[in-house]
Design a protein around this motif. Sequence first.
Motif, PDB file in Angstrom:
ATOM      1  N   SER A   6       5.830  -4.159  -7.167  1.00 33.14           N
ATOM      2  CA  SER A   6       6.373  -4.276  -5.801  1.00 33.14           C
ATOM      3  C   SER A   6       6.939  -5.675  -5.572  1.00 33.14           C
ATOM      4  O   SER A   6       8.024  -5.840  -5.020  1.00 33.14           O
ATOM      5  CB  SER A   6       5.276  -4.032  -4.755  1.00 33.14           C
ATOM      6  N   GLN A   7       6.173  -6.669  -6.022  1.00 32.19           N
ATOM      7  CA  GLN A   7       6.593  -8.068  -5.859  1.00 32.19           C
ATOM      8  C   GLN A   7       7.901  -8.319  -6.607  1.00 32.19           C
ATOM      9  O   GLN A   7       8.833  -8.940  -6.094  1.00 32.19           O
ATOM     10  CB  GLN A   7       5.464  -8.971  -6.378  1.00 32.19           C
ATOM     11  N   LYS A   8       7.990  -7.797  -7.835  1.00 31.26           N
ATOM     12  CA  LYS A   8       9.183  -7.971  -8.668  1.00 31.26           C
ATOM     13  C   LYS A   8      10.402  -7.312  -8.001  1.00 31.26           C
ATOM     14  O   LYS A   8      11.505  -7.857  -7.985  1.00 31.26           O
ATOM     15  CB  LYS A   8       8.932  -7.328 -10.037  1.00 31.26           C
ATOM     16  N   ASN A   9      10.168  -6.121  -7.466  1.00 25.13           N
ATOM     17  CA  ASN A   9      11.234  -5.382  -6.792  1.00 25.13           C
ATOM     18  C   ASN A   9      11.731  -6.156  -5.571  1.00 25.13           C
ATOM     19  O   ASN A   9      12.933  -6.253  -5.328  1.00 25.13           O
ATOM     20  CB  ASN A   9      10.704  -3.997  -6.377  1.00 25.13           C
ATOM     21  N   ARG A  10      10.783  -6.727  -4.800  1.00 24.18           N
ATOM     22  CA  ARG A  10      11.173  -7.502  -3.607  1.00 24.18           C
ATOM     23  C   ARG A  10      11.997  -8.723  -4.000  1.00 24.18           C
ATOM     24  O   ARG A  10      12.956  -9.079  -3.327  1.00 24.18           O
ATOM     25  CB  ARG A  10       9.923  -7.934  -2.819  1.00 24.18           C
ATOM     26  N   GLU A  11      11.597  -9.359  -5.113  1.00 20.36           N
ATOM     27  CA  GLU A  11      12.347 -10.541  -5.563  1.00 20.36           C
ATOM     28  C   GLU A  11      13.767 -10.150  -5.976  1.00 20.36           C
ATOM     29  O   GLU A  11      14.724 -10.878  -5.699  1.00 20.36           O
ATOM     30  CB  GLU A  11      11.610 -11.216  -6.735  1.00 20.36           C
ATOM     31  N   MET A  12      13.902  -8.996  -6.628  1.00 20.79           N
ATOM     32  CA  MET A  12      15.228  -8.524  -7.033  1.00 20.79           C
ATOM     33  C   MET A  12      16.091  -8.227  -5.797  1.00 20.79           C
ATOM     34  O   MET A  12      17.264  -8.599  -5.733  1.00 20.79           O
ATOM     35  CB  MET A  12      15.088  -7.261  -7.892  1.00 20.79           C
ATOM     36  N   ILE A  13      15.473  -7.573  -4.802  1.00 19.84           N
ATOM     37  CA  ILE A  13      16.200  -7.255  -3.568  1.00 19.84           C
ATOM     38  C   ILE A  13      16.629  -8.543  -2.857  1.00 19.84           C
ATOM     39  O   ILE A  13      17.753  -8.652  -2.369  1.00 19.84           O
ATOM     40  CB  ILE A  13      15.334  -6.358  -2.643  1.00 19.84           C
TER      41      ILE A  13
ATOM     42  N   GLU B  12       0.841  -1.206   0.000  1.00 19.23           N
ATOM     43  CA  GLU B  12       0.000   0.000   0.000  1.00 19.23           C
ATOM     44  C   GLU B  12       0.878   1.260   0.000  1.00 19.23           C
ATOM     45  O   GLU B  12       0.667   2.205  -0.755  1.00 19.23           O
ATOM     46  CB  GLU B  12      -0.837  -0.068   1.280  1.00 19.23           C
ATOM     47  N   HIS B  13       1.899   1.238   0.845  1.00 14.33           N
ATOM     48  CA  HIS B  13       2.795   2.390   0.984  1.00 14.33           C
ATOM     49  C   HIS B  13       3.532   2.686  -0.328  1.00 14.33           C
ATOM     50  O   HIS B  13       3.598   3.829  -0.777  1.00 14.33           O
ATOM     51  CB  HIS B  13       3.807   2.114   2.103  1.00 14.33           C
ATOM     52  N   ILE B  14       4.080   1.646  -0.930  1.00  9.71           N
ATOM     53  CA  ILE B  14       4.870   1.840  -2.164  1.00  9.71           C
ATOM     54  C   ILE B  14       3.958   2.276  -3.317  1.00  9.71           C
ATOM     55  O   ILE B  14       4.342   3.088  -4.148  1.00  9.71           O
ATOM     56  CB  ILE B  14       5.691   0.564  -2.470  1.00  9.71           C
ATOM     57  N   SER B  15       2.729   1.768  -3.311  1.00 12.92           N
ATOM     58  CA  SER B  15       1.764   2.178  -4.331  1.00 12.92           C
ATOM     59  C   SER B  15       1.448   3.669  -4.192  1.00 12.92           C
ATOM     60  O   SER B  15       1.425   4.413  -5.164  1.00 12.92           O
ATOM     61  CB  SER B  15       0.496   1.329  -4.169  1.00 12.92           C
TER      62      SER B  15
ATOM     63  N   TYR C 226       5.150   5.729  -4.698  1.00 17.78           N
ATOM     64  CA  TYR C 226       5.852   5.656  -5.993  1.00 17.78           C
ATOM     65  C   TYR C 226       4.934   5.316  -7.166  1.00 17.78           C
ATOM     66  O   TYR C 226       5.384   5.237  -8.309  1.00 17.78           O
ATOM     67  CB  TYR C 226       6.969   4.609  -5.936  1.00 17.78           C
ATOM     68  N   GLY C 227       3.648   5.047  -6.862  1.00 17.64           N
ATOM     69  CA  GLY C 227       2.730   4.683  -7.934  1.00 17.64           C
ATOM     70  C   GLY C 227       2.954   3.281  -8.476  1.00 17.64           C
ATOM     71  O   GLY C 227       2.537   2.949  -9.588  1.00 17.64           O
ATOM     72  N   SER C 228       3.630   2.419  -7.703  1.00 19.01           N
ATOM     73  CA  SER C 228       3.914   1.053  -8.169  1.00 19.01           C
ATOM     74  C   SER C 228       2.688   0.167  -8.029  1.00 19.01           C
ATOM     75  O   SER C 228       1.923   0.294  -7.085  1.00 19.01           O
ATOM     76  CB  SER C 228       5.036   0.426  -7.327  1.00 19.01           C
TER      77      SER C 228
END
Length: 221
Positions: free
Chosen positions: A73-80, A60-63, A66-68
């Motif tokens: 968000s899921q993709k970013n978490r997987e990359m991290i 919710e926060h990232i949406s 940053y408008g994600s």
Amino acid sequence: MSTPLKIDFVSDVSCPWCVVGLYSLTRALDLLGDEVQAEIRFQPFELNPKMGPEGQNITEHISEKYGSTPEQSQKNREMIRARGAEVGFAFRTDGNSRIYNTFDAHRLLHWAGLEGLQFNLKDALFKAYFSEGGNPSDHGQLAQLAESVGLNRQRAEEILASDEFAKEVREEEQLWLSRGVSSVPTVVFNGQYAVSGGQPVETFVGAIRQIMSEAKGGTVN
């Protein structure tokens, strides 16, 4: 003879790329071994200074911020997670993780710096939040973490119950903002060379060698 190197690591406790950056940096320093004698000082930066005590769901926060989309968000978490695994850090974040206010954690880190245990506390805060889903704004958890790295729990509780070190932390935050730091991690070497982002180990090795060479008045081809 090893070259002294002063490192200011500007970061927030709730920033995953700061974990990647720190672990890459420490691995780079291990690889450089006796070439360099580094002193790391953590400098405060708050990604969400207005966050309330209850925190907010990460997706919710990232949406909102940053408008994600949830998928991004899921993709970013997987990359991290993958980048963390490369440097030996286990991220256990998921879409139900929460973002919290980190000001009190920064106050404790300031105190830990005076006690010579800042690195230990920073690492413990990262693990508690990103590997164990802890709450870095919870005073009980913060006091427990301080005690776990060898700091005095009673003193930690006193600091958390007061506004001790608030002024110092705010001044340090303003100082780095005034120097143009707008994203974290920002790693500043010898007060003049900055490397931003969760860079790979080899990037830090190259940057440090370049800085050491310039400090000695030499050149790197």
